[in-house]
Design a protein around this motif. Structure first.
Motif, PDB file in Angstrom:
ATOM      1  N   MET A   1       0.843  -1.197   0.000  1.00  0.00           N
ATOM      2  CA  MET A   1       0.000   0.000   0.000  1.00  0.00           C
ATOM      3  C   MET A   1       0.878   1.245   0.000  1.00  0.00           C
ATOM      4  O   MET A   1       1.728   1.409   0.867  1.00  0.00           O
ATOM      5  CB  MET A   1      -0.905   0.033   1.234  1.00  0.00           C
ATOM      6  CG  MET A   1      -1.920  -1.093   1.293  1.00  0.00           C
ATOM      7  SD  MET A   1      -2.930  -1.020   2.789  1.00  0.00           S
ATOM      8  CE  MET A   1      -1.720  -1.476   4.028  1.00  0.00           C
ATOM      9  N   ALA A   2       0.684   2.070  -0.990  1.00  0.00           N
ATOM     10  CA  ALA A   2       1.462   3.306  -1.060  1.00  0.00           C
ATOM     11  C   ALA A   2       0.771   4.395  -0.249  1.00  0.00           C
ATOM     12  O   ALA A   2      -0.458   4.502  -0.247  1.00  0.00           O
ATOM     13  CB  ALA A   2       1.609   3.743  -2.514  1.00  0.00           C
ATOM     14  N   LEU A   3       1.563   5.190   0.442  1.00  0.00           N
ATOM     15  CA  LEU A   3       1.019   6.287   1.227  1.00  0.00           C
ATOM     16  C   LEU A   3       0.542   7.391   0.289  1.00  0.00           C
ATOM     17  O   LEU A   3       1.334   7.928  -0.492  1.00  0.00           O
ATOM     18  CB  LEU A   3       2.092   6.816   2.168  1.00  0.00           C
ATOM     19  CG  LEU A   3       1.682   7.920   3.145  1.00  0.00           C
ATOM     20  CD1 LEU A   3       0.584   7.431   4.090  1.00  0.00           C
ATOM     21  CD2 LEU A   3       2.890   8.387   3.947  1.00  0.00           C
ATOM     22  N   GLY A 252     -13.477  -3.136   7.876  1.00  0.00           N
ATOM     23  CA  GLY A 252     -13.434  -1.950   8.719  1.00  0.00           C
ATOM     24  C   GLY A 252     -12.033  -1.701   9.229  1.00  0.00           C
ATOM     25  O   GLY A 252     -11.040  -1.965   8.536  1.00  0.00           O
ATOM     26  N   ALA A 253     -11.930  -1.220  10.442  1.00  0.00           N
ATOM     27  CA  ALA A 253     -10.630  -0.901  11.030  1.00  0.00           C
ATOM     28  C   ALA A 253     -10.014  -2.126  11.679  1.00  0.00           C
ATOM     29  O   ALA A 253     -10.723  -3.039  12.127  1.00  0.00           O
ATOM     30  CB  ALA A 253     -10.789   0.210  12.059  1.00  0.00           C
ATOM     31  N   VAL A 254      -8.688  -2.140  11.756  1.00  0.00           N
ATOM     32  CA  VAL A 254      -7.992  -3.250  12.407  1.00  0.00           C
ATOM     33  C   VAL A 254      -7.717  -2.940  13.876  1.00  0.00           C
ATOM     34  O   VAL A 254      -7.368  -3.837  14.650  1.00  0.00           O
ATOM     35  CB  VAL A 254      -6.670  -3.578  11.686  1.00  0.00           C
ATOM     36  CG1 VAL A 254      -6.932  -3.950  10.237  1.00  0.00           C
ATOM     37  CG2 VAL A 254      -5.692  -2.399  11.743  1.00  0.00           C
ATOM     38  N   SER A 255      -7.864  -1.671  14.266  1.00  0.00           N
ATOM     39  CA  SER A 255      -7.701  -1.253  15.656  1.00  0.00           C
ATOM     40  C   SER A 255      -8.355   0.109  15.801  1.00  0.00           C
ATOM     41  O   SER A 255      -8.695   0.761  14.801  1.00  0.00           O
ATOM     42  CB  SER A 255      -6.219  -1.157  16.040  1.00  0.00           C
ATOM     43  OG  SER A 255      -5.607  -0.065  15.370  1.00  0.00           O
ATOM     44  N   TYR A 261      -7.064   7.302  12.751  1.00  0.00           N
ATOM     45  CA  TYR A 261      -6.276   7.927  11.689  1.00  0.00           C
ATOM     46  C   TYR A 261      -7.050   7.981  10.378  1.00  0.00           C
ATOM     47  O   TYR A 261      -7.046   9.002   9.679  1.00  0.00           O
ATOM     48  CB  TYR A 261      -4.959   7.184  11.498  1.00  0.00           C
ATOM     49  CG  TYR A 261      -3.939   7.463  12.579  1.00  0.00           C
ATOM     50  CD1 TYR A 261      -3.702   8.760  13.018  1.00  0.00           C
ATOM     51  CD2 TYR A 261      -3.204   6.440  13.156  1.00  0.00           C
ATOM     52  CE1 TYR A 261      -2.774   9.027  14.008  1.00  0.00           C
ATOM     53  CE2 TYR A 261      -2.262   6.697  14.150  1.00  0.00           C
ATOM     54  CZ  TYR A 261      -2.059   7.992  14.569  1.00  0.00           C
ATOM     55  OH  TYR A 261      -1.142   8.252  15.550  1.00  0.00           O
ATOM     56  N   ARG A 262      -7.721   6.897  10.041  1.00  0.00           N
ATOM     57  CA  ARG A 262      -8.436   6.868   8.765  1.00  0.00           C
ATOM     58  C   ARG A 262      -9.657   7.776   8.794  1.00  0.00           C
ATOM     59  O   ARG A 262     -10.009   8.395   7.765  1.00  0.00           O
ATOM     60  CB  ARG A 262      -8.825   5.425   8.429  1.00  0.00           C
ATOM     61  CG  ARG A 262      -7.596   4.566   8.121  1.00  0.00           C
ATOM     62  CD  ARG A 262      -7.876   3.078   8.235  1.00  0.00           C
ATOM     63  NE  ARG A 262      -8.789   2.597   7.199  1.00  0.00           N
ATOM     64  CZ  ARG A 262      -9.291   1.363   7.201  1.00  0.00           C
ATOM     65  NH1 ARG A 262      -8.990   0.513   8.178  1.00  0.00           N
ATOM     66  NH2 ARG A 262     -10.112   1.000   6.238  1.00  0.00           N
ATOM     67  N   TYR A 263     -10.312   7.871   9.944  1.00  0.00           N
ATOM     68  CA  TYR A 263     -11.449   8.775  10.063  1.00  0.00           C
ATOM     69  C   TYR A 263     -11.020  10.217   9.790  1.00  0.00           C
ATOM     70  O   TYR A 263     -11.660  10.940   9.011  1.00  0.00           O
ATOM     71  CB  TYR A 263     -12.057   8.665  11.460  1.00  0.00           C
ATOM     72  CG  TYR A 263     -13.205   9.615  11.698  1.00  0.00           C
ATOM     73  CD1 TYR A 263     -14.494   9.286  11.310  1.00  0.00           C
ATOM     74  CD2 TYR A 263     -12.993  10.860  12.297  1.00  0.00           C
ATOM     75  CE1 TYR A 263     -15.554  10.173  11.515  1.00  0.00           C
ATOM     76  CE2 TYR A 263     -14.038  11.742  12.504  1.00  0.00           C
ATOM     77  CZ  TYR A 263     -15.318  11.394  12.107  1.00  0.00           C
ATOM     78  OH  TYR A 263     -16.357  12.274  12.303  1.00  0.00           O
ATOM     79  N   ARG A 292      -4.403   2.849   4.139  1.00  0.00           N
ATOM     80  CA  ARG A 292      -5.517   1.940   3.874  1.00  0.00           C
ATOM     81  C   ARG A 292      -6.713   2.679   3.253  1.00  0.00           C
ATOM     82  O   ARG A 292      -6.807   3.906   3.325  1.00  0.00           O
ATOM     83  CB  ARG A 292      -5.949   1.250   5.176  1.00  0.00           C
ATOM     84  CG  ARG A 292      -4.919   0.266   5.714  1.00  0.00           C
ATOM     85  CD  ARG A 292      -5.480  -0.580   6.841  1.00  0.00           C
ATOM     86  NE  ARG A 292      -4.494  -1.586   7.249  1.00  0.00           N
ATOM     87  CZ  ARG A 292      -3.763  -1.522   8.364  1.00  0.00           C
ATOM     88  NH1 ARG A 292      -3.932  -0.516   9.213  1.00  0.00           N
ATOM     89  NH2 ARG A 292      -2.882  -2.457   8.636  1.00  0.00           N
ATOM     90  N   PRO A 293      -7.659   1.923   2.688  1.00  0.00           N
ATOM     91  CA  PRO A 293      -8.856   2.528   2.100  1.00  0.00           C
ATOM     92  C   PRO A 293      -9.702   3.248   3.152  1.00  0.00           C
ATOM     93  O   PRO A 293      -9.488   3.083   4.356  1.00  0.00           O
ATOM     94  CB  PRO A 293      -9.607   1.330   1.514  1.00  0.00           C
ATOM     95  CG  PRO A 293      -8.582   0.257   1.368  1.00  0.00           C
ATOM     96  CD  PRO A 293      -7.615   0.463   2.498  1.00  0.00           C
ATOM     97  N   PRO A 294     -10.668   4.043   2.723  1.00  0.00           N
ATOM     98  CA  PRO A 294     -11.549   4.732   3.672  1.00  0.00           C
ATOM     99  C   PRO A 294     -12.323   3.759   4.552  1.00  0.00           C
ATOM    100  O   PRO A 294     -12.576   2.612   4.162  1.00  0.00           O
ATOM    101  CB  PRO A 294     -12.507   5.508   2.757  1.00  0.00           C
ATOM    102  CG  PRO A 294     -11.757   5.674   1.471  1.00  0.00           C
ATOM    103  CD  PRO A 294     -10.936   4.424   1.324  1.00  0.00           C
TER     104      PRO A 294
END
Length: 328
Positions: A1-3, A252-255, A261-263, A292-294
């Motif tokens: 995954m590229a930033l 969804g989220a992994v943690s 961060y994604r939110y 990661r994706p939204p």
């Protein structure tokens, strides 16, 4: 995954959506005894992982580490943000000469001829007139000399939960970039500041996105219980063993840190999410989260429904100019 990368408002700087905050509770590990050279290894690791924005400050004592970590890299491949206060706790207001001397010291420590963004650090209602009348004009003169590319301001988040001072500065078209507090439990900028930054094409750096709560389960639970007791969130949250576990699922989220961060990253008006750390594994995990994706739309909607009316949650009380409460 590229930033992913984005454009930092009117600056046209291409920046990673993740920025390494070199202050906060970790100070790149220097708060726990790491040397500047040891801290510099985290700076270089962040760059190797795709981070190109590095935020430090004269106050933090990490400018030297940033300078060492970025030494030898093509200057146009990194974006350096640093900060200088407008005044001291004892009431002394920095003069134009003080500010220029501070900038020169920062340039020496950062091993560069210019900084990309120089912020006024911790603008609040008690110093904003001095900032407008003395500090910002001084920084603009240094900008004309080529020692500063863009001028910014950071809010004193503990004293201004509704971003009133930053809104004044942005609406008066005084800065190119602002740093503000925003998180899943502190969404006030959505209505109080982002409309102004978007209208004026002012870049945004987000702090307090995860810090203080989402990496500390006991503290988070206690905070949510207190909010439920004050009728600021639904009562069931006080009794739930894991009240935010609806965010943790396949797709969804992994943690909770990942969710935080994604939110913030995908909030309209957000450009860069700052994170701080003194640990290489944490650094890599944070970059992975911001790559990661939204989050699913349903999860975002539920966060907004539960916490959209909260103000100032997750921002510790105290001073933003030193000690453990220094803003990152």
């Amino acid at each position: 995954m590229a930033l992913p990368r984005t454009t930092l408002g009117r600056t046209a700087l291409e920046v990673s959506v993740a920025g390494l905050g070199c202050g906060g509770g970790a100070l790149l590990g220097m708060r726990d005894g790491a040397s500047a050279r040891e801290a510099a290894k985290l700076v270089r690791l962040a760059f190797d992982l795709g981070v190109n924005l590095f935020d430090t400050a004269k106050l933090y004592g990490t400018e030297e580490a940033v300078g060492i970590g970025l030494e030898g890299l093509p200057r146009d491949q990194v974006v350096i943000s640093t900060k200088h206060h407008a005044d001291r706790r004892d009431g002394y207001k920095y003069t134009a000469d003080d500010l220029v001397a501070g900038l020169e010291d920062s340039l020496t420590k950062l091993k560069t001829d210019y900084v990309d963004v120089l912020h006024v650090h911790g603008v609040h209602d008690g110093n904003v007139d001095h900032v407008v009348n003395v500090v910002l004009p001084t920084l603009r003169r240094e900008q004309e000399k080529g020692k500063v590319r863009f001028v910014g301001a950071t809010e004193y988040a503990q004293r201004d939960h509704e971003h009133a001072v930053m809104r004044r500065v942005v609406d008066a078209d005084l800065v190119d970039v602002v740093m503000l507090a925003f998180s899943m439990l502190n969404q006030t900028a959505r209505t109080s500041l982002f409309p102004s930054t978007l209208a004026n094409n002012v870049g945004t750096l987000l702090m307090f996105v995860s810090r203080n709560l989402f990496g500390f389960p006991d503290r988070l639970k206690e905070t949510l219980q207190e909010l439920a007791g004050d009728d600021r969130v639904p009562a069931w949250i006080a009794d739930a063993e894991e009240p935010l576990d609806f965010l943790l699922h396949g797709g969804g989220a992994v943690s909770l840190i990942d969710a935080a961060y994604r939110y913030a990253r995908d909030e309209p008006g957000a450009d860069v999410v700052l994170f701080g750390t003194g640990n290489a594994d944490h650094l890599q995990a944070n970059v992975e989260s911001l790559s990661r994706p939204p989050l699913p739309d349903g999860d975002r909607a539920r966060i907004d429904e539960l916490f959209g009316t909260l103000i100032g949650v997750g921002i510790e009380p105290g001073e933003s100019r030193g000690g453990k409460t220094a803003a990152a």
